[in-house]
Design an enzyme around this catalytic site. Structure first.
Site, PDB file in Angstrom:
ATOM      1  N   LYS A 174       0.895  -1.168   0.000  1.00 44.01           N
ATOM      2  CA  LYS A 174       0.000   0.000   0.000  1.00 44.01           C
ATOM      3  C   LYS A 174       0.931   1.215   0.000  1.00 44.01           C
ATOM      4  O   LYS A 174       1.556   1.534   1.017  1.00 44.01           O
ATOM      5  CB  LYS A 174      -0.883  -0.059   1.253  1.00 44.01           C
ATOM      6  CG  LYS A 174      -1.347   1.269   1.815  1.00 44.01           C
ATOM      7  CD  LYS A 174      -2.382   1.954   0.969  1.00 44.01           C
ATOM      8  CE  LYS A 174      -2.781   3.276   1.624  1.00 44.01           C
ATOM      9  NZ  LYS A 174      -1.826   4.374   1.314  1.00 44.01           N
ATOM     10  N   GLU A 248       8.029   0.884  12.200  1.00 36.42           N
ATOM     11  CA  GLU A 248       9.138   1.833  12.154  1.00 36.42           C
ATOM     12  C   GLU A 248       8.501   3.215  12.191  1.00 36.42           C
ATOM     13  O   GLU A 248       7.868   3.642  11.237  1.00 36.42           O
ATOM     14  CB  GLU A 248       9.918   1.580  10.865  1.00 36.42           C
ATOM     15  CG  GLU A 248      11.342   2.033  10.975  1.00 36.42           C
ATOM     16  CD  GLU A 248      11.491   3.417  10.432  1.00 36.42           C
ATOM     17  OE1 GLU A 248      11.406   4.350  11.251  1.00 36.42           O
ATOM     18  OE2 GLU A 248      11.649   3.557   9.218  1.00 36.42           O
ATOM     19  N   CYS A 282      12.898   9.658   9.186  1.00 35.28           N
ATOM     20  CA  CYS A 282      12.639   9.143  10.541  1.00 35.28           C
ATOM     21  C   CYS A 282      13.908   9.172  11.374  1.00 35.28           C
ATOM     22  O   CYS A 282      13.865   9.413  12.570  1.00 35.28           O
ATOM     23  CB  CYS A 282      12.063   7.744  10.470  1.00 35.28           C
ATOM     24  SG  CYS A 282      12.987   6.698   9.358  1.00 35.28           S
ATOM     25  N   GLU A 381       8.662  15.159  17.199  1.00 35.69           N
ATOM     26  CA  GLU A 381       9.233  14.976  15.860  1.00 35.69           C
ATOM     27  C   GLU A 381       8.590  16.034  14.943  1.00 35.69           C
ATOM     28  O   GLU A 381       7.372  16.029  14.743  1.00 35.69           O
ATOM     29  CB  GLU A 381       8.911  13.571  15.349  1.00 35.69           C
ATOM     30  CG  GLU A 381       9.589  13.266  14.040  1.00 35.69           C
ATOM     31  CD  GLU A 381       9.270  11.867  13.502  1.00 35.69           C
ATOM     32  OE1 GLU A 381       8.084  11.494  13.521  1.00 35.69           O
ATOM     33  OE2 GLU A 381      10.184  11.172  13.065  1.00 35.69           O
TER      34      GLU A 381
HETATM   35  P1  NAD Z   1       0.907   8.186   8.302  1.00 33.13           P
HETATM   36  O1  NAD Z   1       1.430   7.367   9.413  1.00 33.13           O
HETATM   37  O2  NAD Z   1      -0.458   8.719   8.417  1.00 33.13           O
HETATM   38  O3  NAD Z   1       0.969   7.368   6.920  1.00 33.13           O
HETATM   39  C1  NAD Z   1       1.943   6.378   6.603  1.00 33.13           C
HETATM   40  C2  NAD Z   1       1.259   5.320   5.735  1.00 33.13           C
HETATM   41  O4  NAD Z   1       0.195   4.730   6.487  1.00 33.13           O
HETATM   42  C3  NAD Z   1       0.603   5.856   4.451  1.00 33.13           C
HETATM   43  O5  NAD Z   1       0.711   4.877   3.417  1.00 33.13           O
HETATM   44  C4  NAD Z   1      -0.856   5.985   4.850  1.00 33.13           C
HETATM   45  O6  NAD Z   1      -1.729   5.890   3.754  1.00 33.13           O
HETATM   46  C5  NAD Z   1      -1.018   4.787   5.759  1.00 33.13           C
HETATM   47  N1  NAD Z   1      -2.114   4.928   6.709  1.00 33.13           N
HETATM   48  C6  NAD Z   1      -2.619   6.069   7.241  1.00 33.13           C
HETATM   49  N2  NAD Z   1      -3.649   5.799   8.075  1.00 33.13           N
HETATM   50  C7  NAD Z   1      -3.788   4.444   8.069  1.00 33.13           C
HETATM   51  C8  NAD Z   1      -4.669   3.562   8.736  1.00 33.13           C
HETATM   52  N3  NAD Z   1      -5.632   4.008   9.566  1.00 33.13           N
HETATM   53  N4  NAD Z   1      -4.539   2.236   8.526  1.00 33.13           N
HETATM   54  C9  NAD Z   1      -3.574   1.764   7.698  1.00 33.13           C
HETATM   55  N5  NAD Z   1      -2.727   2.559   7.028  1.00 33.13           N
HETATM   56  C10 NAD Z   1      -2.824   3.888   7.212  1.00 33.13           C
HETATM   57  O7  NAD Z   1       1.911   9.321   8.047  1.00 33.13           O
HETATM   58  P2  NAD Z   1       1.664  10.639   7.205  1.00 33.13           P
HETATM   59  O8  NAD Z   1       0.329  11.250   7.431  1.00 33.13           O
HETATM   60  O9  NAD Z   1       1.996  10.318   5.813  1.00 33.13           O
HETATM   61  O10 NAD Z   1       2.726  11.567   7.915  1.00 33.13           O
HETATM   62  C11 NAD Z   1       2.453  12.155   9.168  1.00 33.13           C
HETATM   63  C12 NAD Z   1       3.585  11.973  10.140  1.00 33.13           C
HETATM   64  O11 NAD Z   1       4.092  10.634  10.056  1.00 33.13           O
HETATM   65  C13 NAD Z   1       4.818  12.797   9.862  1.00 33.13           C
HETATM   66  O12 NAD Z   1       4.707  14.064  10.410  1.00 33.13           O
HETATM   67  C14 NAD Z   1       5.900  11.999  10.539  1.00 33.13           C
HETATM   68  O13 NAD Z   1       5.994  12.306  11.900  1.00 33.13           O
HETATM   69  C15 NAD Z   1       5.448  10.600  10.404  1.00 33.13           C
HETATM   70  N6  NAD Z   1       6.172   9.873   9.364  1.00 33.13           N
HETATM   71  C16 NAD Z   1       7.150   9.057   9.742  1.00 33.13           C
HETATM   72  C17 NAD Z   1       7.845   8.363   8.778  1.00 33.13           C
HETATM   73  C18 NAD Z   1       8.945   7.466   9.133  1.00 33.13           C
HETATM   74  O14 NAD Z   1       9.767   7.153   8.286  1.00 33.13           O
HETATM   75  N7  NAD Z   1       9.002   6.986  10.333  1.00 33.13           N
HETATM   76  C19 NAD Z   1       7.533   8.506   7.455  1.00 33.13           C
HETATM   77  C20 NAD Z   1       6.489   9.350   7.090  1.00 33.13           C
HETATM   78  C21 NAD Z   1       5.801  10.007   8.070  1.00 33.13           C
END
Ligand code: NAD
Length: 480
Positions: A174, A248, A282, A381
């Site tokens: 996904k 992660e 991250c 973060e």
């Molecule tokens: P997110 O955690 O919302 O999304 C990451 C992934 O999870 C995306 O593919 C998203 O579609 C999916 N997702 C979202 N809600 C979901 C759910 N309920 N069930 C299953 N999958 C779901 O992150 P974001 O909105 O893209 O970014 C927001 C924050 O996330 C950033 O500010 C940052 O702090 C963090 N982030 C961390 C990393 C990392 O590498 N650790 C990467 C991106 C974002």
């Protein structure tokens, strides 16, 4: 605009009856592609196809060394198309081409690494007693779900997909609703290389198809990279189905600089650790803990370096690209506004208007000094190019501060004193510690993962294979 269809059961899925989502290029703020807004019925279709593929004679006939060969061929194909892939990654994320090229090379390395491991994963014979032959057999865990964030799409997809395919699993990826392009590239490659349903790519919102998949009883394992709240949600869904997760979830990683550090080496590494990918990493080195006696000197060197950094779209050759989307840009801008009210901003702190790219999401690389390690911007973060600085006086204080957040992903320790460096490294609660360096260009062979809220489990390295296998013990009693 390009249209990106999902790859489900070997078929390109998505038509005019589906809803479509516009993908915005963060460098321009304009639409660049459309993806299918995947829903629960797409999730059901993908899981059904994955289960069928897992049990299929075609996939079972794929010998471990053949899986390895295919992964190695994938690495070669990625390298042959490195420029095209880097351009797609850069278009999707806005990151400078140089960084996108490094990400593509790391992706090739993951396929190569796990390609090499595919026929070297095996069980044990365990001595119990004469005439009881006991062995362990390694089996794939089954249908694996890979939920990918937007910051390093090609790298993060490749690292878990390669390990899962190497060990005989089937995968559903996904991709993030912001960055589907390079996963789609892999889907095009795998479509006729693997039996249908072994590699599937779905698109759409996390709360919709992401949630439908992570709570799906047909999924046997989930690898998630992203935010803490979403990670918790995914883990709760997995718990309902008693399914393991690898999480992660980010960090607030420190560079800890002692008075005897080689600042010539430390400064570029500290700068790169927070401005790479505009701080949306991250493992970003987003906290600087510096010994009081060298703090002024180090901060002056860092300010000089930050002032030289250019901000702009990939085609400008700038050092720092845009923030991924409007929501993140507005979130970081409002954090900076609050920071300016309560702390000493040494450099940066503003958004940037780039001529010709006024609708892009640009922010100045920023250094802010905190009077107190409990300040919200030292703890949270930010996921932008913002370095928070705190001074310390003793080794013990440095260790205490390094551990004083809810995260524990990466740390850098800078000292020429081998005793100090190793004493601190052994006491830092963090999945990786670098001494006199920071980060490792993908670090494919190094176990990577978090202590505390940075996550659960380890990715990368030979250890990641453990996420994708189950162990069966078979005992045979011999009797004449
Ligand atoms: P997110 O955690 O919302 O999304 C990451 C992934 O999870 C995306 O593919 C998203 O579609 C999916 N997702 C979202 N809600 C979901 C759910 N309920 N069930 C299953 N999958 C779901 O992150 P974001 O909105 O893209 O970014 C927001 C924050 O996330 C950033 O500010 C940052 O702090 C963090 N982030 C961390 C990393 C990392 O590498 N650790 C990467 C991106 C974002």
């Amino acid at each position: 605009m390009k249209t990106i269809k999902m790859l489900i059961n070997g078929e390109w899925t998505g038509n005019e009856t589906d809803e479509w989502i516009d993908i915005i290029n963060p460098a321009t703020g304009e639409g660049s592609a459309q993806i299918v807004r995947g829903n629960k019925s797409h999730a059901d279709m993908a899981v059904t196809a994955a289960k069928k593929a897992l049990a299929s004679p075609e996939w079972k006939a794929f010998k471990p060394y053949e899986r390895g060969q295919l992964l190695t061929e994938t690495a070669r194909y990625i390298r042959e198309h490195a420029q095209q892939l880097a351009a797609l990654e850069s278009e999707d994320t806005g990151k400078p081409m140089k960084q996108a090229e490094a990400d593509v090379e790391a992706a090739a390395r993951y396929f190569e690494f796990y390609g090499g491991i595919a026929d070297k994963v095996f069980g044990d014979t365990i001595p119990i007693e004469q005439d009881l032959m006991n062995m362990t057999v390694i089996e794939p865990i089954g249908v694996t779900l890979h939920i990918i964030p937007w910051n390093y799409p090609i790298q993060i997809t490749s690292r878990s997909v390669a390990a899962a395919i190497a060990t005989g699993n089937v995968v559903i990826v996904k991709s993030s609703e912001d960055t589907p392009l390079t996963t789609n590239f892999l889907a095009e490659w795998f479509q006729d290389k693997l039996p249908k349903g072994v590699f599937q790519h779905v698109t759409g919102y996390g709360q919709e198809i992401g949630s439908a998949l992570s709570s799906h009883p047909g999924v046997n394992q989930i690898t998630f990279t992203g935010s803490v709240p979403t990670g918790i949600h995914v883990m709760k869904s997995a718990a309902e189905n008693v399914v393991p997760v690898t999480l992660e979830l980010g960090g607030k990683s420190p560079n800890v600089v002692f008075k005897d550090a080689d600042l010539k080496r430390a400064v570029p590494a500290i700068v790169n650790s927070i401005v790479q990918n505009a701080g949306q990493t991250c493992s970003a080195g987003s906290r600087l803990l510096v010994e009081e006696s060298i703090a002024d000197e180090l901060l002056s060197l860092l300010q000089d370096s930050f002032k030289e950094l250019t901000v702009g779209p990939p085609e400008s050759g700038a050092d720092v690209g845009p923030i991924i989307n409007k929501k993140q840009y507005e979130r970081i801008s409002s954090i900076l506004k609050k920071v300016k009210e309560e702390a000493n901003v040494l450099v940066g702190g503003e958004s940037v208007q780039v001529e010709g790219f006024e609708n892009g999401y640009y922010i100045q690389p920023t250094i802010v000094e905190a009077a107190d390690h409990d300040a919200f911007f030292v703890q949270e973060e930010i996921f932008g190019p913002v370095l928070s600085v705190v001074r310390f006086r003793t080794v013990e204080e440095a260790i205490e501060l390094a551990n004083a957040t809810e995260y524990g992903l990466v740390a850098g320790v800078w000292s020429k004193d081998i005793d100090v460096a190793n004493y601190v490294a052994s006491r830092i609660e963090s999945g990786q510690v670098f001494i006199n360096s920071y980060g490792a260009a993908g670090g494919v062979q190094m176990p990577f993962g978090g202590y505390k809220k940075s996550g659960i489990g380890r990715e990368k390295s030979h250890l990641a294979v453990q996420n994708y296998i189950q162990i069966k013990n078979i005992a045979t009693k011999v009797q004449l």
